[in-house]
Scaffold this motif. Sequence first.
Motif, mmCIF file in Angstrom:
data_model
loop_
_atom_site.group_PDB
_atom_site.id
_atom_site.type_symbol
_atom_site.label_atom_id
_atom_site.label_comp_id
_atom_site.label_asym_id
_atom_site.label_seq_id
_atom_site.Cartn_x
_atom_site.Cartn_y
_atom_site.Cartn_z
ATOM 1 N N VAL B 40 0.704 -1.140 -0.013
ATOM 2 C CA VAL B 40 0.005 -0.076 -0.002
ATOM 3 C C VAL B 40 0.940 1.174 0.072
ATOM 4 O O VAL B 40 0.209 2.420 -0.221
ATOM 5 C CB VAL B 40 -0.960 0.188 1.178
ATOM 6 N N ASP B 41 2.402 1.111 0.083
ATOM 7 C CA ASP B 41 3.102 2.492 -0.013
ATOM 8 C C ASP B 41 3.007 2.821 -1.403
ATOM 9 O O ASP B 41 3.465 3.884 -1.722
ATOM 10 C CB ASP B 41 4.355 2.062 0.463
ATOM 11 N N GLN B 43 4.870 1.684 -3.933
ATOM 12 C CA GLN B 43 6.357 1.581 -4.201
ATOM 13 C C GLN B 43 6.820 0.076 -4.249
ATOM 14 O O GLN B 43 7.809 -0.288 -5.233
ATOM 15 C CB GLN B 43 7.317 2.163 -3.311
ATOM 16 N N ALA B 86 -2.627 -5.461 0.617
ATOM 17 C CA ALA B 86 -1.971 -4.969 -0.719
ATOM 18 C C ALA B 86 -3.082 -3.973 -1.637
ATOM 19 O O ALA B 86 -4.160 -3.913 -1.076
ATOM 20 C CB ALA B 86 -1.890 -6.406 -1.313
ATOM 21 N N ILE B 87 -2.515 -3.459 -2.450
ATOM 22 C CA ILE B 87 -3.166 -2.918 -3.259
ATOM 23 C C ILE B 87 -4.071 -3.671 -4.227
ATOM 24 O O ILE B 87 -3.334 -4.603 -4.816
ATOM 25 C CB ILE B 87 -2.514 -1.674 -4.184
ATOM 26 N N LEU B 120 -2.875 6.115 -6.799
ATOM 27 C CA LEU B 120 -2.152 4.967 -6.075
ATOM 28 C C LEU B 120 -2.559 3.846 -6.310
ATOM 29 O O LEU B 120 -1.939 2.566 -6.587
ATOM 30 C CB LEU B 120 -2.482 5.264 -4.451
ATOM 31 N N ASN B 121 -3.785 3.478 -6.387
ATOM 32 C CA ASN B 121 -4.362 2.077 -6.695
ATOM 33 C C ASN B 121 -4.369 1.781 -8.228
ATOM 34 O O ASN B 121 -4.008 0.691 -8.460
ATOM 35 C CB ASN B 121 -5.936 2.081 -6.088
#
Lengths: 493, 170
Positions: B40-41, B43, B86-87, B120-121
Motif C-alpha cells: 500500500v505504499d 512503491q 495489498a493494493i 495509488l490504486n
Amino acid sequence: MNRYAVRIGSALALALSFQLGLFTFANAAENTAYEYDGKRVVFETLVQRSGGPAVSADDPGLQQLVRNAGGSLTWDADNQYVLVTFPGPTVISFAIGDAHYLIGSVSHPAAFAPFVRDGHAFVPLKDVLRALKLPAFSPGPSVSDVAATPAPPPPLFASPVPSPQPEQLAQVTGVDVQAQAGSVTIRIGISGNGAYEWHRLRVPDNRWWIDVHTARLATAPIDQNGGALVSAVRVRQQPADTVRVALSLPASEQVDVSPGNEGITIVVSSRVVAAATRGSGTFGSIVTANASLLASPGASPARYVPANPHLIVLDPGHGGSDPGTVRGGVQEKSLTLDMAMRVRDILVARGWQVVMTRTDDRDVFAPNDSARDELQARDDVANSRGARLLVSIHVNGYVNSGPHGVATYYYKASDLALAQSVSRRIASELDMNNNGVIKDKLYVVNHAAMPAALVETAYISNPDDFTLLQSGSWRQKMAQAIADGIVDYTESN
Amino acid sequence: MRNSRIFFLLALLIAVAAIAWYISSHRASPGEVTVYYSKVDGQSEIPWTISARAQQPGESAAAYAQYLALYAASQAVTGPPPDVTAIRFPAGTRVLSASVDGSTVTVDLSPEVNHPGGALNESGEFKALIWTLTALHGVDRVAVRMAGSKVATLNGGSFELDEPLRRSDW
C-alpha cells in the motif's frame, strides 16, 4: 415562444435599469475626461455602478493611464483576471466577482466586484486610480444626467483595440546578431510595450519572419548576414505601424522566440525540437508568448525550451461531468479547483503569469467526453502556450480508509526535479504523511511537452485526510507549499 | 566380430537415448509462476510463487505459454490471500483473456477495472500485473484491453494504457 418572452423581458429589465440609474453609459467627453499632473485622458467605456464608475479593461483611456504610470494592463479572459503589471515585478490584480483587489499579495477592499459584460471586463475606476496612486476621478456633470438624453449604444466596443497614437508606438532601436557554434542569437531591441506575431513557411521555402506591431523602426533599414544558419537578416518598416524582421534560413532550423522587457530574442539552432509554423505574444513590461506546435516527424527528444518561460499552467483535476472521487457530498473536482485557484493567486501575486485549464466547474473538452480527450485538452492548454511547467492537482481515493497522505507523481525524466521541489515543500510546510515522489504513467503528465507533476494532495477515503481536505486553512497551506515548490523549481532550473 | 559388437552398443545407446527423450518429453513436469502484489505504499512489489499445472503431453509450447499468461494474470488480478494488506484491483475485475505474441502479452480485463479512484490504486494494480507477466519467460511488454477494446486511460487517476507497459514505466 419562451425565447421571445425572455428577450422582451430582458429588454424591459434593461430599460428599467437605465431609468433607475443602476448603470448608464456615459458618452460625453466632458463627463469622462480625467486630468492629472497636466495630462488628460478620456474614458470611453464608463458604466455607472452603485459603488462608482466602472471602466472596461479595454478602454483606451485606461490603457493610456496605465502606460503613463509605467505599467501594462491585460485582461486574462481565461482566468477571469485583470492584471496591471509593472517592472519589478509588482502586480495589481482584479478578479472577476471578487470585491477585493490585490497589490502584490496584499488584499484591499474594492468599491464593487469587477464584472464581465459582452466579453469585456469592467473594473472599479476609483480603485484602479487608488492602486496607481493617482487622484480620484471627478467627472463634470453627473453621469446620471446622460440617462436623461437618449444615449446611443456604446460606440467604442466596435473597435476594442485602440488606434495607437504616435507617442504610444514602440521603437525598434536595433538588431544585434551573434553567431555561435550551432546557433545564432538575434536580439531585437525594443523600447515600449506591444505585441508580435511570427510565421514560418515550410520546406523548401524556409523563410521566417516576425512582425512587431504598433512599432516604428528607429534606425535605417537593416541588412545583415547571420552566418551559416541564417543567410540574411532584414529589418524593414512596414505599413500599419509594423516592423518586420525577416530571416532567410538555408534549412529548416529550429527558431525559438523569447519576448522580454527590452525586446525580443530569437535563437536559431540546428537542433529540432518541434516544427512550429506561427506564434504570437507580447513584449515589454508584460511578456507572453505562444506557438502553434506541430509534431515534427522523427524529432528527437531534446531539452524543452518554453516559448513563454514566465507562464505556469495549473490543472485542477476533473470537473463538469466528471466529479472525480467522491465522499458524501464532497467531490474531488471542487477541492481541486479551490486549491488550484489558491495556488494561482499566490503565483500571480509573485508576478507569474498563470493559466488554469479550468476556472469553474466544467469539462475542459466536453461533457461526458472520453478520458483521453479530456486529458489531452488539458495538456493542450499548456502545450499550445509554450508554458514553463504544468502542475495538476488531484485528490486521491482508495477502496478502504487505510492509505493516507500526499504523493507527488511524475513520469518523464524532465518531470522529476519539479516533482521533487513540490514534494520537498509539502514535506516542510505541512504536518502530514508524505508518500514522496512516485513515478507513474499518468496521461496528463506524460503528454505535457514541458516538465509536469501531479499532486495527489490527500485521500478523501481516509477520515483524517478527509478532515484536512474540508479545511480551508489546510487547503491554503497546501496551495502555499505547491506554489513555493514551483517557485523553487524555477529558481534552480 | 569386434566391429559388430561396437555397432550393437551404439545402436543400444541410441535406442536408450530415444526412449529417455520420449519419456521426458511426455512426462508432466511441475510448473510454477511468480506473482507480484503491490504494497500500500505504492512503491514495493512483493513476489510469491504459486504452482501451475504442468505442460500436458502433446501441448505445444505456444499453447502452454498462453495458459501460463492467463493463469498468472488471473492470479495477479485476484491478488494475495485476504489477510495480506495489498493494493487490489477493484472488486469484480476479471481477466477475460490473455494472449502471447512474441514478447508481448495482451490482457483483456473486464470493465470493473475502470473504477473511480486515485493514482495509488491504479498504479499499484497495474504494477503488480505487469511485474507478474513480465516475470514469464520471454515477456517484456504487456498490452491492456478493457472488454475487448483499447483504452487510452483509466478514469480515476488517469493511468495511461495507450501503449504496452513495461517495468521501466515505473
